[in-house]
Design a protein around this motif. Structure first.
Motif, PDB file in Angstrom:
ATOM      1  N   MET A  30      -0.476  -7.443   3.019  1.00 19.52           N
ATOM      2  CA  MET A  30       0.117  -6.380   2.211  1.00 19.52           C
ATOM      3  C   MET A  30       1.400  -6.836   1.528  1.00 19.52           C
ATOM      4  SD  MET A  30      -0.637  -2.924   4.389  1.00 19.52           S
ATOM      5  CE  MET A  30      -0.276  -1.876   2.965  1.00 19.52           C
ATOM      6  N   PHE A  31       2.287  -7.446   2.292  1.00 18.99           N
ATOM      7  CA  PHE A  31       3.559  -7.873   1.700  1.00 18.99           C
ATOM      8  C   PHE A  31       3.389  -9.107   0.811  1.00 18.99           C
ATOM      9  CE2 PHE A  31       5.053  -5.137   5.131  1.00 18.99           C
ATOM     10  CZ  PHE A  31       6.024  -4.413   4.470  1.00 18.99           C
ATOM     11  N   GLY A  32       2.448  -9.981   1.189  1.00 18.18           N
ATOM     12  CA  GLY A  32       2.157 -11.123   0.328  1.00 18.18           C
ATOM     13  C   GLY A  32       1.572 -10.689  -0.999  1.00 18.18           C
ATOM     14  N   ALA A  33       0.712  -9.659  -0.957  1.00 12.75           N
ATOM     15  CA  ALA A  33       0.140  -9.127  -2.193  1.00 12.75           C
ATOM     16  C   ALA A  33       1.220  -8.518  -3.074  1.00 12.75           C
ATOM     17  CB  ALA A  33      -0.930  -8.086  -1.860  1.00 12.75           C
ATOM     18  N   ALA A  34       2.176  -7.840  -2.461  1.00 12.46           N
ATOM     19  CA  ALA A  34       3.300  -7.279  -3.226  1.00 12.46           C
ATOM     20  C   ALA A  34       4.119  -8.400  -3.865  1.00 12.46           C
ATOM     21  CB  ALA A  34       4.179  -6.424  -2.323  1.00 12.46           C
ATOM     22  N   GLY A  35       4.293  -9.499  -3.130  1.00 16.87           N
ATOM     23  CA  GLY A  35       4.996 -10.651  -3.685  1.00 16.87           C
ATOM     24  C   GLY A  35       4.244 -11.271  -4.855  1.00 16.87           C
ATOM     25  N   LYS A  36       2.917 -11.400  -4.720  1.00 18.65           N
ATOM     26  CA  LYS A  36       2.104 -11.937  -5.822  1.00 18.65           C
ATOM     27  C   LYS A  36       2.214 -11.053  -7.058  1.00 18.65           C
ATOM     28  CE  LYS A  36      -2.081 -13.395  -5.175  1.00 18.65           C
ATOM     29  NZ  LYS A  36      -3.501 -13.454  -4.727  1.00 18.65           N
ATOM     30  N   MET A  63       4.950   9.105  -0.709  1.00 23.44           N
ATOM     31  CA  MET A  63       4.772  10.128  -1.728  1.00 23.44           C
ATOM     32  C   MET A  63       3.443   9.863  -2.443  1.00 23.44           C
ATOM     33  SD  MET A  63       8.707   9.812  -3.053  1.00 23.44           S
ATOM     34  CE  MET A  63       8.618   8.023  -2.957  1.00 23.44           C
ATOM     35  N   GLN A  64       2.974  10.802  -3.241  1.00 21.64           N
ATOM     36  CA  GLN A  64       1.712  10.588  -3.938  1.00 21.64           C
ATOM     37  C   GLN A  64       1.780   9.349  -4.826  1.00 21.64           C
ATOM     38  OE1 GLN A  64      -1.034  12.393  -3.177  1.00 21.64           O
ATOM     39  NE2 GLN A  64      -2.089  10.788  -4.376  1.00 21.64           N
ATOM     40  N   SER A  65       2.994   9.027  -5.295  1.00 21.03           N
ATOM     41  CA  SER A  65       3.152   7.846  -6.153  1.00 21.03           C
ATOM     42  C   SER A  65       2.802   6.551  -5.429  1.00 21.03           C
ATOM     43  CB  SER A  65       4.586   7.773  -6.683  1.00 21.03           C
ATOM     44  OG  SER A  65       5.513   7.639  -5.617  1.00 21.03           O
ATOM     45  N   THR A  66       2.881   6.554  -4.103  1.00 21.84           N
ATOM     46  CA  THR A  66       2.496   5.363  -3.335  1.00 21.84           C
ATOM     47  C   THR A  66       1.116   4.888  -3.763  1.00 21.84           C
ATOM     48  OG1 THR A  66       3.812   6.067  -1.420  1.00 21.84           O
ATOM     49  CG2 THR A  66       2.070   4.452  -1.013  1.00 21.84           C
ATOM     50  N   PHE A  67       0.222   5.843  -3.987  1.00 19.13           N
ATOM     51  CA  PHE A  67      -1.153   5.509  -4.357  1.00 19.13           C
ATOM     52  C   PHE A  67      -1.402   5.629  -5.860  1.00 19.13           C
ATOM     53  CE2 PHE A  67      -0.967   6.952   0.000  1.00 19.13           C
ATOM     54  CZ  PHE A  67      -1.611   5.918   0.666  1.00 19.13           C
ATOM     55  N   ASP A  68      -0.744   6.576  -6.508  1.00 16.42           N
ATOM     56  CA  ASP A  68      -0.987   6.782  -7.939  1.00 16.42           C
ATOM     57  C   ASP A  68      -0.436   5.650  -8.793  1.00 16.42           C
ATOM     58  OD1 ASP A  68      -2.215   9.135  -7.281  1.00 16.42           O
ATOM     59  OD2 ASP A  68      -0.585  10.441  -7.974  1.00 16.42           O
ATOM     60  N   ASP A  69       0.585   4.941  -8.300  1.00 18.48           N
ATOM     61  CA  ASP A  69       1.183   3.850  -9.081  1.00 18.48           C
ATOM     62  C   ASP A  69       0.240   2.672  -9.288  1.00 18.48           C
ATOM     63  OD1 ASP A  69       3.531   5.264  -9.270  1.00 18.48           O
ATOM     64  OD2 ASP A  69       4.639   4.062  -7.813  1.00 18.48           O
ATOM     65  N   SER A 118       4.421  -0.514  -4.500  1.00 14.97           N
ATOM     66  CA  SER A 118       4.520   0.876  -4.043  1.00 14.97           C
ATOM     67  C   SER A 118       3.815   1.063  -2.708  1.00 14.97           C
ATOM     68  CB  SER A 118       3.921   1.820  -5.085  1.00 14.97           C
ATOM     69  OG  SER A 118       4.725   1.864  -6.243  1.00 14.97           O
ATOM     70  N   LEU A 119       2.688   0.381  -2.516  1.00 14.29           N
ATOM     71  CA  LEU A 119       1.928   0.529  -1.273  1.00 14.29           C
ATOM     72  C   LEU A 119       2.685  -0.001  -0.063  1.00 14.29           C
ATOM     73  CD1 LEU A 119      -1.628  -0.286  -2.629  1.00 14.29           C
ATOM     74  CD2 LEU A 119      -0.931   1.860  -1.549  1.00 14.29           C
ATOM     75  N   VAL A 120       3.645  -0.920  -0.265  1.00 13.79           N
ATOM     76  CA  VAL A 120       4.460  -1.397   0.860  1.00 13.79           C
ATOM     77  C   VAL A 120       5.830  -0.721   0.898  1.00 13.79           C
ATOM     78  CG1 VAL A 120       3.270  -3.610   1.023  1.00 13.79           C
ATOM     79  CG2 VAL A 120       5.355  -3.435  -0.366  1.00 13.79           C
ATOM     80  N   GLY A 121       5.981   0.375   0.136  1.00 14.45           N
ATOM     81  CA  GLY A 121       7.141   1.233   0.365  1.00 14.45           C
ATOM     82  C   GLY A 121       8.314   1.087  -0.565  1.00 14.45           C
ATOM     83  N   LYS A 122       8.161   0.385  -1.677  1.00 13.82           N
ATOM     84  CA  LYS A 122       9.312   0.171  -2.556  1.00 13.82           C
ATOM     85  C   LYS A 122       9.867   1.487  -3.097  1.00 13.82           C
ATOM     86  CE  LYS A 122      10.858  -2.687  -6.454  1.00 13.82           C
ATOM     87  NZ  LYS A 122      10.450  -3.733  -7.422  1.00 13.82           N
ATOM     88  N   GLU A 123       8.989   2.418  -3.465  1.00  7.43           N
ATOM     89  CA  GLU A 123       9.468   3.683  -4.025  1.00  7.43           C
ATOM     90  C   GLU A 123      10.042   4.591  -2.942  1.00  7.43           C
ATOM     91  OE1 GLU A 123       9.930   4.007  -7.243  1.00  7.43           O
ATOM     92  OE2 GLU A 123       9.141   1.958  -7.259  1.00  7.43           O
ATOM     93  N   MET A 124       9.515   4.506  -1.726  1.00  5.37           N
ATOM     94  CA  MET A 124      10.133   5.228  -0.606  1.00  5.37           C
ATOM     95  C   MET A 124      11.580   4.768  -0.437  1.00  5.37           C
ATOM     96  SD  MET A 124       7.487   5.672   2.582  1.00  5.37           S
ATOM     97  CE  MET A 124       7.190   3.930   2.890  1.00  5.37           C
TER      98      MET A 124
END
Length: 399
Positions: free
Chosen positions: A151-157, A252-258, A263-269
């Protein structure tokens, strides 16, 4: 927020250890950390009115068994589990009890006794809490195991694809945090690595190599909080550190809507929690001297620079290149060595961060001391995140 002020008056932690490296169990860890916090505050356990005890891996009511090592006074004990943000969630609840006028002195304690290797699930006969996140991410990047580095590696990519961030910039986070940990006697690792060594260590996923990943760890941390009246009555003003802002945010819903791995690893949180805290405390990023943030993987440290407002979107690589987040720079981030080098016993991590920042603001962090933090206007920021998901951001000042 209520107007009631909340102060950290005692902190304590164990050395973080590789699982199995020390002959101890979680009650031993809790006794060691809790006793240190009580001694630091100069208080007897009978003065604690509520306890919030965090752990991720353990049986029900392990929280009671842990604090029974400190005393058995009949006080309310709440068991807390919030993935990697468990320790700071216990801190959040202990703070709320005082801010809401329900208690004058509370204890937040966390511990973890972990298995070696990558994190796994305990119950395989039911929906996994992270499944919704993993399925969403698998639509963006090819699935891989184990889940956390994927998950975090994918966010880095994704960050690399959007902003041109390099493998070297991610690796510099590992170099920095391992270097910082050399001066931390509580850290699991105290080794210095070159950029070449970090890059050459075993690849885990995407830009992440082994020396950019936090290990599994055993250990405990404890924090004692008090109201202003309690601080005055017990003469604790000289050591008290005020919690001037605190926010907990879940997905938040944006976790998935983005449709974004970040976002899936919590950046917007994190972004929302940080804004809440800055508003509560009347501060901004430029007012902060020292930060302990959740570098479970190097990628998350860079993402968190942006989410905390230390730089603009896509500019985190420049901060690490310019040494803006180490001694002599604009902020010192993870002077403890962070999760990457200090270790990451899940239930204890948030309380170890609080302990480090308390020592920094008191000016008692020894060779790790950030000089500006020890000044009369010292400000510290804490960030602790758990996927699935919850983030807690806390700001501290000298009273």
């Amino acid at each position: 927020m209520s107007s009631n002020k909340v102060y950290v008056v005692g902190v304590g932690m164990t050395k973080f250890e590789k699982p199995g490296a020390r002959d101890w169990d979680y009650p031993d860890m809790a006794r060691e950390a809790g006793t240190k916090a009580l001694e630091d505050a100069g208080l007897d356990y009978r003065e604690i009115q509520q306890a919030y005890v965090g752990y991720v891996y353990g049986e029900s009511t392990a929280g009671q068994r842990a604090v029974y090592e400190l005393g058995m006074t009949g006080l309310p004990v709440v068991n807390v589990n919030n993935n990697c943000s468990t320790g700071s969630t216990a801190l959040y609840l202990a703070t709320q009890a005082i801010r809401g006028g329900l208690a004058e002195c509370t204890l937040a304690l966390g511990f973890e006794k972990m298995q070696p290797g990558s994190l796994g699930s305990t119950y395989d006969d039911r929906e996994q809490p992270m499944m919704k996140h993993l399925l969403a991410l698998a639509e963006l990047q090819e699935f891989a195991m184990p889940p956390a580095p994927y998950m975090f590696g994918a966010a880095g990519k994704e960050h690399q694809e959007r902003y041109g961030t390099t493998n070297e910039q991610f690796a510099k986070v590992g170099v920095k945090n391992h270097r910082h940990s050399v001066n931390n006697p509580y850290a699991q690792f105290q080794d210095v690595y070159t950029l070449e060594e970090v890059l050459a260590s075993r690849q885990v996923y995407g830009p992440l190599t082994k020396l950019q990943c936090s290990p599994t760890s055993d250990g405990s941390g404890a924090v004692i909080l008090a109201s202003e009246a309690f601080v005055d009555q017990h003469g604790l003003g000289d050591q008290a550190v005020e919690i001037v802002g605190q926010s907990m945010v879940t997905d938040m819903q944006s976790t998935f809507d983005d449709k974004s791995a970040q976002s899936l690893v919590g950046k917007e949180m994190t972004r929302k929690a940080a804004r809440d805290v800055y508003e509560q405390a009347g501060i901004g990023p430029d007012d902060i001297d020292v930060i302990e943030l959740h570098d479970c993987f190097s990628a998350n440290e860079l993402l968190t620079y942006e989410a905390l407002g230390l730089c603009g979107e896509g500019e985190a690589g420049k901060l690490i290149d310019n040494d803006d987040t180490t001694y002599g720079g604009r902020w010192v981030v993870n002077p403890s060595g962070g999760l990457i080098s200090k270790g990451h016993p899940l239930g204890a991590t948030g309380l170890a961060q609080c302990s480090e920042l308390t020592w920094q603001l008191r000016g008692t962090a020894d060779a790790r001391q950030v000089e500006s933090a020890a000044g009369s206007n010292g400000v510290a920021l804490q960030h602790n995140i758990g996927l699935g998901g919850a983030v807690v951001v806390t700001a501290y000042k000298k009273p």
